[in-house]
Design an enzyme around this catalytic site. Structure first.
Site, PDB file in Angstrom:
ATOM      1  N   TYR A 156      49.514  39.111  35.223  1.00  0.00           N
ATOM      2  CA  TYR A 156      48.891  39.048  33.902  1.00  0.00           C
ATOM      3  C   TYR A 156      48.184  40.353  33.556  1.00  0.00           C
ATOM      4  CZ  TYR A 156      46.115  37.145  30.020  1.00  0.00           C
ATOM      5  OH  TYR A 156      45.540  36.920  28.788  1.00  0.00           O
ATOM      6  N   TYR A 215      32.184  28.624  40.961  1.00  0.00           N
ATOM      7  CA  TYR A 215      32.755  29.488  41.991  1.00  0.00           C
ATOM      8  C   TYR A 215      31.768  30.611  42.296  1.00  0.00           C
ATOM      9  CZ  TYR A 215      36.854  26.733  41.104  1.00  0.00           C
ATOM     10  OH  TYR A 215      37.707  25.668  40.972  1.00  0.00           O
ATOM     11  N   GLN A 220      27.790  35.279  38.433  1.00  0.00           N
ATOM     12  CA  GLN A 220      28.730  36.118  37.702  1.00  0.00           C
ATOM     13  C   GLN A 220      28.629  35.799  36.210  1.00  0.00           C
ATOM     14  OE1 GLN A 220      29.461  33.599  39.703  1.00  0.00           O
ATOM     15  NE2 GLN A 220      31.486  32.714  39.360  1.00  0.00           N
ATOM     16  N   ASP A 284      38.281  37.964  41.078  1.00  0.00           N
ATOM     17  CA  ASP A 284      37.541  37.412  39.942  1.00  0.00           C
ATOM     18  C   ASP A 284      36.472  38.411  39.504  1.00  0.00           C
ATOM     19  OD1 ASP A 284      37.174  34.971  38.308  1.00  0.00           O
ATOM     20  OD2 ASP A 284      35.141  35.040  39.113  1.00  0.00           O
TER      21      ASP A 284
END
Length: 350
Positions: A156, A215, A220, A284
């Site tokens: 992606y 997560y 974050q 991530d």
């Protein structure tokens, strides 16, 4: 902002979350819209309310394959082509990484060639993922990014980077007038409950009375833009008379932690739930916030919908979406595809 009554607009990926809202907005401005979608992640239910709209049509097609002759050889001369045709959530785009890459590169190439042949202005829906896990914060369009080219998200991330390169090559060689939008986290009604994005995950778990999964430690950050604001930005960018803009960030510059988002959702749903931590996915991003100076100065665009304002209809959507099925359900169907006839005279976002 007006796109012009009677413009013929092709929206690839028009049955998706952002794409279907874009189709609605273009129709409300008087355009005639042709939706092109393979329905891998887009849904026919997103378009059901348009079944009787005479200025709207659907063609089921995968843009990695040569485009139908009804588009390439017909007399219809498209005015605008929006390319939103790609799965945008990690579980969906990683499910078939080869197809994701081909959608971004081969599919974009097919649509650019159509834009060149038809004299249409072209907009690529790119992504903030081109910045990877950024070393620069907030992210400006001039930042080249920190992307893992061989990781599980590369299909992606690198696919969109390649699509941008191809799009700007068409501009440099004078083959098409192009626009590129780098879309940051977007949310709203018509998101899929199974898309694996943080807003849909948290809202659906809260509504189902489940533990909330985050997560990492939840520190974050993300910046959440309501879909109506994002679509307004896409249309302003497409209709900007200024060529050579380069990529333009579209997103909400209000940054918040995932833990803060969870608190907002729990407050709005009235739910008390435990939070369960899971390991961070590979690559991530730790922080994500757009610098939208270009969009503000060149397009007069900035988000207007606050997070609480946008979460309320989003929660209501998911409450209906995950409700137990009724006894009878109306079957999904798309209208038979055809290209609208040319007008006598002279339409997104992850």
């Amino acid at each position: 902002m007006t796109n012009g009554t009677g413009k013929l607009v092709l929206v690839a990926g028009g049955a998706g979350f952002i794409g279907s809202h874009l189709c609605d907005a273009l129709l409300s401005e008087g355009a005639r819209v042709l939706c092109l979608d393979n329905f891998r992640t887009g849904r026919k239910t997103n378009l059901r309310h348009l079944e009787r709209e005479p200025r709207f049509d659907v063609i089921e097609h995968d843009i990695i394959d040569p485009l139908p002759r009804s588009l390439t050889a017909g007399r219809a001369r498209f005015d605008r082509i929006y390319n939103l045709a790609c799965p945008a959530s990690p579980p969906h785009y990683q499910a078939d990484p080869e197809h994701t890459m081909l959608t971004n590169v081969t599919g974009t190439h097919h649509l650019l060639r159509l834009a060149e042949a038809k004299g249409a202005r072209f907009l690529l829906a790119s992504t903030s993922e081109v910045y990877g896990d950024p070393d620069v914060h907030p992210q400006r369009e001039s930042y080249w990014g920190n992307v893992n080219p061989t990781g599980p998200r590369a299909c992606y991330d690198e696919g969109k980077r390649a699509a941008e390169a191809l799009t700007f090559d068409y501009e440099r060689t004078g083959r098409a007038a192009v626009r590129v939008a780098r879309i940051f986290n977007t949310y709203g009604p018509r998101m899929r409950a199974d898309d694996g994005r943080v807003v849909s995950n948290v809202v659906c778990q809260a509504l189902a009375g489940e533990d909330i999964t985050i997560y990492g430690d939840g520190s974050q950050t993300r910046s959440f833009c309501y879909v109506d604001d994002l679509v307004d930005g896409l249309m302003r960018l497409m209709e900007s008379p200024e060529n050579g803009l380069g990529p333009v960030n579209l997103g909400n510059p209000h940054e918040m932690t995932i833990a803060e988002l969870v608190k907002r959702v729990l407050a709005l749903t009235g739910v008390t739930a435990s939070v369960v931590s899971r390991p961070l996915p590979v690559d991530d991003p730790r922080r994500r916030r757009p610098d939208i100076s270009v969009a503000d100065q060149r397009l007069g665009w900035a988000p207007r919908v606050s997070l609480d304002q946008g979460l309320k209809p989003t929660i209501a959507w998911f409450a209906e979406e995950i409700a137990p099925p009724r006894e009878t359900a109306r079957p999904e169907r798309a209208r038979a595809g055809r290209v609208p006839s040319p007008a006598p005279a002279n339409s997104s976002a992850s």
